[in-house]
Every structure is written in structure tokens, then in C-alpha cells.
Design a protein around this motif. Structure first.
Motif, short mmCIF file in Angstrom:
data_model
loop_
_atom_site.label_atom_id
_atom_site.label_comp_id
_atom_site.label_asym_id
_atom_site.label_seq_id
_atom_site.Cartn_x
_atom_site.Cartn_y
_atom_site.Cartn_z
N ALA A 118 0.81 -1.21 0.00
CA ALA A 118 0.00 0.00 0.00
C ALA A 118 0.85 1.27 0.00
N SER A 119 2.08 1.16 0.51
CA SER A 119 2.95 2.34 0.58
C SER A 119 3.78 2.54 -0.68
N GLU A 120 3.68 1.62 -1.63
CA GLU A 120 4.45 1.73 -2.86
C GLU A 120 3.93 2.87 -3.74
N LYS A 121 4.83 3.51 -4.41
CA LYS A 121 4.49 4.63 -5.27
C LYS A 121 3.61 4.16 -6.42
N GLY A 122 2.54 4.89 -6.66
CA GLY A 122 1.65 4.56 -7.77
C GLY A 122 0.53 3.59 -7.43
N GLN A 123 0.59 3.01 -6.23
CA GLN A 123 -0.47 2.08 -5.83
C GLN A 123 -1.71 2.85 -5.39
N GLU A 124 -2.82 2.61 -6.06
CA GLU A 124 -4.07 3.30 -5.74
C GLU A 124 -4.95 2.44 -4.85
N ALA A 125 -5.90 3.09 -4.20
CA ALA A 125 -6.88 2.34 -3.39
C ALA A 125 -7.82 1.58 -4.31
N TYR A 126 -8.41 0.50 -3.78
CA TYR A 126 -9.33 -0.33 -4.57
C TYR A 126 -10.77 0.11 -4.36
N ILE A 127 -11.54 -0.03 -5.40
CA ILE A 127 -12.95 0.37 -5.39
C ILE A 127 -13.81 -0.83 -5.73
N GLU A 128 -14.91 -0.99 -5.01
CA GLU A 128 -15.83 -2.09 -5.27
C GLU A 128 -16.78 -1.72 -6.41
N LYS A 129 -16.98 -2.67 -7.32
CA LYS A 129 -17.95 -2.50 -8.40
C LYS A 129 -18.73 -3.80 -8.58
N VAL A 130 -19.97 -3.66 -9.04
CA VAL A 130 -20.80 -4.81 -9.35
C VAL A 130 -21.30 -4.68 -10.79
N TYR A 131 -21.10 -5.72 -11.58
CA TYR A 131 -21.59 -5.75 -12.95
C TYR A 131 -22.65 -6.85 -13.07
N GLU A 132 -23.66 -6.57 -13.86
CA GLU A 132 -24.77 -7.51 -14.03
C GLU A 132 -24.84 -7.98 -15.47
N VAL A 133 -25.13 -9.26 -15.64
CA VAL A 133 -25.03 -9.89 -16.97
C VAL A 133 -26.21 -10.81 -17.22
N TYR A 134 -26.70 -10.81 -18.46
CA TYR A 134 -27.66 -11.81 -18.90
C TYR A 134 -26.89 -12.94 -19.56
#
Length: 295
Positions: A118-134
Motif C-alpha cells: 500500500a505504501s508503494e508509489k503509484g499504488q491506488e486504493a481499490y474500489i468495489e464495483k458490481v456488474y450484471e449480466v444476462y
């Protein structure tokens, strides 16, 4: 599909109850009288001629599931550290993730590696996403993603869905078909059925669901299948503790699972196409889980 019901509850809290016929991996609904406090039942459907629907290489599938769990916890650690620092004493979000990791038996070295990451340069925080599919045959899917690059994740998911012949769904058009719950998975060969039901009942589980039975199952096939103990978040730790106390080996979820409220039965061709689509989606690094309402 014919459903074969087995009265497997070791102890009933009431002598009268009625149960709706639901597929094996769906939480059964209890409709007891006013005097009923709680009753746990299990259902084991007999699937005739659907041997092709079984996931090949169960051990490989379980190993992949564990790898996804470790990856997700690692991402959550990175996000927590990025927001509040590496000390769980002052960072309550990190403390919560570490407590969750302990509950899920995530190795300490994975946590330490991701705190450092997490302290490494360029490492961004993670974001939760949900995708829905037929999917195929009227089946739907929900894809859970935890990513540090939203554009990358959505592009990858869309590409797989398109290549496999599925269709992206609008937000909310599929998700309402599922409910979220905590689930403990116990291999059939690692537990006595009556003992498992007794533990689940004492710990306040909502359901204990037997694995499906296929016409051509061998004893080895059955021993490699899993019971599902469905629980609320409040009772989850209690269930894990009781299983540990009784020496029962188990596999946790990744924090929760989505269970379909009802299921869709599809033909063999659609089943195989959906299986391929789910497998391809799970190969994506950003994808943590894929759920379907397919029977």
C-alpha cells in the motif's frame, strides 16, 4: 426437475411446519406456526442426466476460490492502509479488515505483504464495483469486482461477456434477484450430517443445504461435494467457533455470498455456455466472485 426432500433436522422446535420446494443451493423459506421459534431443514435435489453440469476438478475450483479470497482481502488491506495508514490501532478500517482476515483464516504473510504494498508509489486504493449480466437460457449473473482501475475492469468484463455471447445488463436489472448471506462450506467427507445439523442449530444458522445428487454420482463424487451452512453476519463467528471446537474442517466465504431468491432451469447447451462464461470471468484478476441464478 424433481426434488427429493429428506427430513434431516436432528431436532425440531415444532412438530408442524411447511417448506417451499426450492433448489438445493437456495435458502429454504420456513412457514411455521406462531409457536415456532426456528426450524432448520435441508434439501437435496436429484438431478437426472445432468452429470455434465458438474464442475470438473473440484479441488482446483476450491483452490481458485481460496486464491480469490486471499486476493480480495489483500485489496481491502491496501485500500484501508491508503485511507488511514498502516497502524490498526489508529486505523479502524484496517483493524476491521484484519479481524475479518483472522476470521477467514487468511495467512499473516499475505496481510503483511499488502500492508507494505500500500505504501508503494503509484499504488491506488481499490474500489468495489458490481456488474450484471444476462447469460444463456434466461439465467442471470452478478459479477463482484474490487479494482484499482475501473476502466480496466469494466473493459475486461465487457470483452469476456461479448466474446462468450452474453449481454451486459443495466444496473439493478439482475441484482434484485439475489440476497446476501454469510456461508460456511463443509465437505461431505469431513462432517457427519447429524453432527453438522446439530452444530448449525445450536449456533443459530438459518439453513443447512445439502449438495445436489446426480444420477451417475460415485462415492468419490459425493465425498468431494459440500454442505452449505447459511448464516446471518451476527452468528457467523459463533458457527465457525463451534465447528472448530468440534474439529470440523470448513471453508469460509469471502465475506459474504449472493444467493439467488429463485432459480432458472436451463438446457444442457445453455448450462455449458454459462459455465464457460463464468469460468472466463473468474480468470480476470479484478473479478472476486461470480454468482448465477441458474439451477
Amino acid at each position: 426437475m424433481a426434488l427429493q426432500w429428506n427430513g434431516l433436522l436432528s431436532r425440531k422446535l415444532s412438530s408442524s411446519s411447511s417448506i417451499s420446494s426450492l433448489p438445493s443451493w437456495i435458502s429454504t423459506h420456513i412457514h411455521g406456526s406462531a409457536t415456532v421459534t426456528r426450524t432448520i431443514w435441508t434439501v437435496s435435489p436429484l438431478s437426472m442426466g445432468r452429470r455434465s453440469s458438474k464442475i470438473a476438478g473440484r479441488k482446483g475450483a476450491q483452490d481458485a476460490k481460496k486464491a480469490k479470497l486471499y486476493a480480495r482481502i489483500g485489496k481491502e488491506v491496501v485500500s484501508a492502509v491508503k485511507k488511514g495508514g498502516p497502524s490498526p490501532v489508529s486505523n479502524t478500517a484496517l483493524a476491521t479488515v484484519l479481524e475479518k482476515a483472522k476470521e477467514l483464516d487468511v495467512p499473516k504473510e499475505i496481510l503483511e505483504r499488502n500492508i507494505k504494498r500500500a505504501s508503494e508509489k503509484g499504488q491506488e486504493a481499490y474500489i468495489e464495483k458490481v456488474y450484471e449480466v444476462y447469460g444463456f437460457g434466461g439465467a442471470s449473473m452478478v459479477i463482484e469486482v474490487l479494482t484499482d482501475k475501473i476502466n480496466r475492469s469494466v473493459a475486461a468484463v465487457r470483452e469476456v461477456v461479448k466474446d462468450c455471447g452474453g449481454k451486459m445488463a443495466d444496473p439493478g436489472s439482475v441484482l434484485f434477484k439475489f440476497r446476501r448471506a454469510r456461508v460456511v462450506n463443509v465437505k461431505v467427507s469431513d462432517a457427519d450430517k447429524d453432527q453438522l445439523l446439530s452444530i448449525a442449530l445450536d449456533a443459530g444458522a438459518e439453513d443447512v443445504i445439502e449438495p445436489p445428487v446426480y444420477e451417475y454420482d460415485t462415492e468419490e463424487d459425493m465425498s468431494e461435494s459440500y454442505y452449505k451452512i447459511v448464516s446471518s453476519a451476527e452468528n457467523y463467528s459463533t458457527i465457525l467457533s463451534k465447528l472448530r471446537d468440534e474439529g470440523v474442517i470448513f471453508e469460509t466465504d469471502n465475506g459474504s455470498e449472493l444467493l439467488p431468491i429463485s432459480t432458472i432451469e436451463v438446457d444442457d447447451e445453455a448450462l455449458d455456455l454459462n459455465k464457460e462464461l463464468m469460468s472466463k470471468l473468474l480468470e480476470l484478476d479484478d473479478v472476486d466472485a461470480v454468482y448465477t441464478d441458474q439451477k
